[in-house]
Design an enzyme around this catalytic site. Structure first.
Site, mmCIF file in Angstrom:
data_model
loop_
_atom_site.group_PDB
_atom_site.id
_atom_site.type_symbol
_atom_site.label_atom_id
_atom_site.label_comp_id
_atom_site.label_asym_id
_atom_site.label_seq_id
_atom_site.Cartn_x
_atom_site.Cartn_y
_atom_site.Cartn_z
ATOM 1 N N GLN A 96 33.699 49.194 50.029
ATOM 2 C CA GLN A 96 33.312 48.241 51.063
ATOM 3 C C GLN A 96 33.911 48.590 52.426
ATOM 4 O OE1 GLN A 96 34.834 44.610 49.358
ATOM 5 N NE2 GLN A 96 33.367 44.617 47.666
ATOM 6 N N HIS A 160 37.683 44.658 49.635
ATOM 7 C CA HIS A 160 38.318 43.475 50.221
ATOM 8 C C HIS A 160 39.096 43.778 51.506
ATOM 9 C CE1 HIS A 160 38.136 40.848 46.331
ATOM 10 N NE2 HIS A 160 37.008 41.492 46.570
ATOM 11 N N GLU A 254 34.512 29.838 49.339
ATOM 12 C CA GLU A 254 34.988 28.659 50.053
ATOM 13 C C GLU A 254 34.590 28.671 51.522
ATOM 14 O OE1 GLU A 254 39.197 28.233 47.536
ATOM 15 O OE2 GLU A 254 39.225 28.458 49.722
ATOM 16 N N TYR A 264 45.951 28.610 51.798
ATOM 17 C CA TYR A 264 44.603 28.364 51.280
ATOM 18 C C TYR A 264 44.470 28.726 49.803
ATOM 19 C CZ TYR A 264 43.516 26.808 55.831
ATOM 20 O OH TYR A 264 43.523 26.053 56.989
ATOM 21 N N TYR A 275 36.576 38.357 36.367
ATOM 22 C CA TYR A 275 35.279 39.000 36.178
ATOM 23 C C TYR A 275 35.030 39.381 34.718
ATOM 24 C CZ TYR A 275 34.611 39.415 41.208
ATOM 25 O OH TYR A 275 34.424 39.145 42.547
#
Length: 384
Positions: A96, A160, A254, A264, A275
């Site tokens: 990513q 991520h 979220e 958070y 997963y």
């Protein structure tokens, strides 16, 4: 059948082209879809992009678009793409990772400065970094490129990175940072940049009123912590507060208001599940010292990109929050009442494409990056 082919067959391809005559942008109708605001025309205004990640509007209406493999391009009003701009740093273009967000600085009209984020390769692995540069539009290049921030952790792996950039009303820059997937426990550690939102000055220095300045063992850039992978962030148009959404694993995506110094929850408080096993992660979905999300999605929609709608083209959408979805292959509209989510509308699912970014244009219309086909799409009221 592809939505455009179906639409063209129903009303005739020549009419599709005539429908759009006179527009400043070269465009072709992709589909007409139903919505609570009435029929919406989805038009393609550019294509040929390679995994587009972010777009920013220039004052003259052109766009800057990042391509994740490491290219920054200018999209002209006829939809044509410039050559890749020179001067972009080397990126870690795996998984990513790559070239990520881009924003214009608050004084772009006078200093031509932009800020962008990217996965920066290091000797050990890679990390999310932020640079600023001067945009030379005539020379198609970046000059005075200066890296102003980089995560202190640089693990291996390609997932991520987080990485949305938002300038606050005070001119300070918020940067969202992912947990890098295999290092999720570090999201709770204040000596790590993983799983954090940081707040820095435009030159990368630390504002003295940040919540953890002077706290032993805490990084002073940190604004909030306990995040997983924040890929959407925007300022609320009335309050100026930073809103953001983040990916959860198999549930627990979220939407949050990112408040000063708050936790958070990730990975100790979450709606997500593992997963492979499907087991619940952490100790539950709520804890007194953890900020509860405004809303969450289970199963996950994989949110990316985010914009508040303030335009006039869709009066019934005004005040809504729009979120792109990757796994969900759609655009989600959240109806708001102050800080409460009071309704949800799912759009464009029939197109079946990953929406990577969402922006409101200077014309009051919504612009989307379609990662699947490398396109820029615009939503506009369908004409009779």
């Amino acid at each position: 059948m592809h939505p455009f082919r179906s639409f063209a067959r129903r009303i005739g391809f020549p009419f599709c082209i005539a429908l759009l005559a006179g527009s400043a942008w070269a465009q072709a109708t992709v589909a007409i879809v139903r919505s609570a605001a009435g029929p919406v025309e989805v038009v393609q205004i550019a294509d040929g992009l390679d995994t587009p990640w972010s777009l920013a509007f220039l004052p003259d209406g052109r766009m800057l678009v990042t391509e994740r493999p490491g290219r920054l391009r200018i999209v002209a009003r006829d939809g044509s793409l410039s050559a890749p701009l020179a001067g972009v740093p080397a990126v870690y273009g795996r998984g990513q990772g790559g070239l990520l967000d881009v924003v214009l600085g608050p004084d772009f009209a006078t200093d031509r400065r932009i800020w962008f984020s990217y996965a920066e390769p290091t000797a050990r692995g890679a990390r999310t970094a932020v640079a600023r540069a001067v945009l030379d539009l005539d020379g198609l290049r970046l000059t005075n490129v200066e890296r102003i921030f980089a995560q202190n952790d640089d693990p291996s792996g390609g997932n991520h990175w987080g990485s949305r950039l938002v300038f606050g009303r005070d001119g300070l820059l918020y940067v969202t940072l992912g947990d890098r997937f295999n290092h999720r426990d570090r999201a709770q550690d204040l000596d790590s940049h993983l799983g954090k939102v940081v707040r820095i000055a435009p030159d990368g220095s630390v504002p003295p009123d940040n919540p953890f300045v002077g706290r032993p063992g805490a990084l002073p850039e940190t604004w909030s912590y306990g995040h997983r992978n924040v890929q959407g962030a925007a300022l609320h148009p009335q309050t100026g507060a930073l809103w953001a959404h983040e990916h959860g694993p198999q549930g627990g995506d979220e939407v949050n208001i990112v408040r000063r110094g708050r936790n958070y929850g990730w990975p100790v408080v979450t709606y997500g599940r593992e997963y492979v096993t499907g087991f619940r992660i952490g100790e539950g979905t709520a804890r007194a010292d953890v900020e509860a999300p405004l809303t969450q999605w289970t199963p996950s929609i994989a949110p990316s990109g985010m914009a508040f709608y303030t335009g006039d083209a869709f009066p019934r959408w005004r005040g809504s929050l729009f979120v792109g979805a990757l796994r969900g292959s759609m655009l989600v509209r959240l109806a708001l009442d102050g800080e409460r989510v009071v309704g949800e509308e799912r759009l464009l699912g029939e197109l079946g494409h990953r929406i990577r970014d969402v922006r409101q244009g200077p014309d009051g219309l919504l612009y989307l990056l379609d990662e699947t086909d490398g396109r820029i799409l615009r939503l506009q009221p369908a004409r009779p």
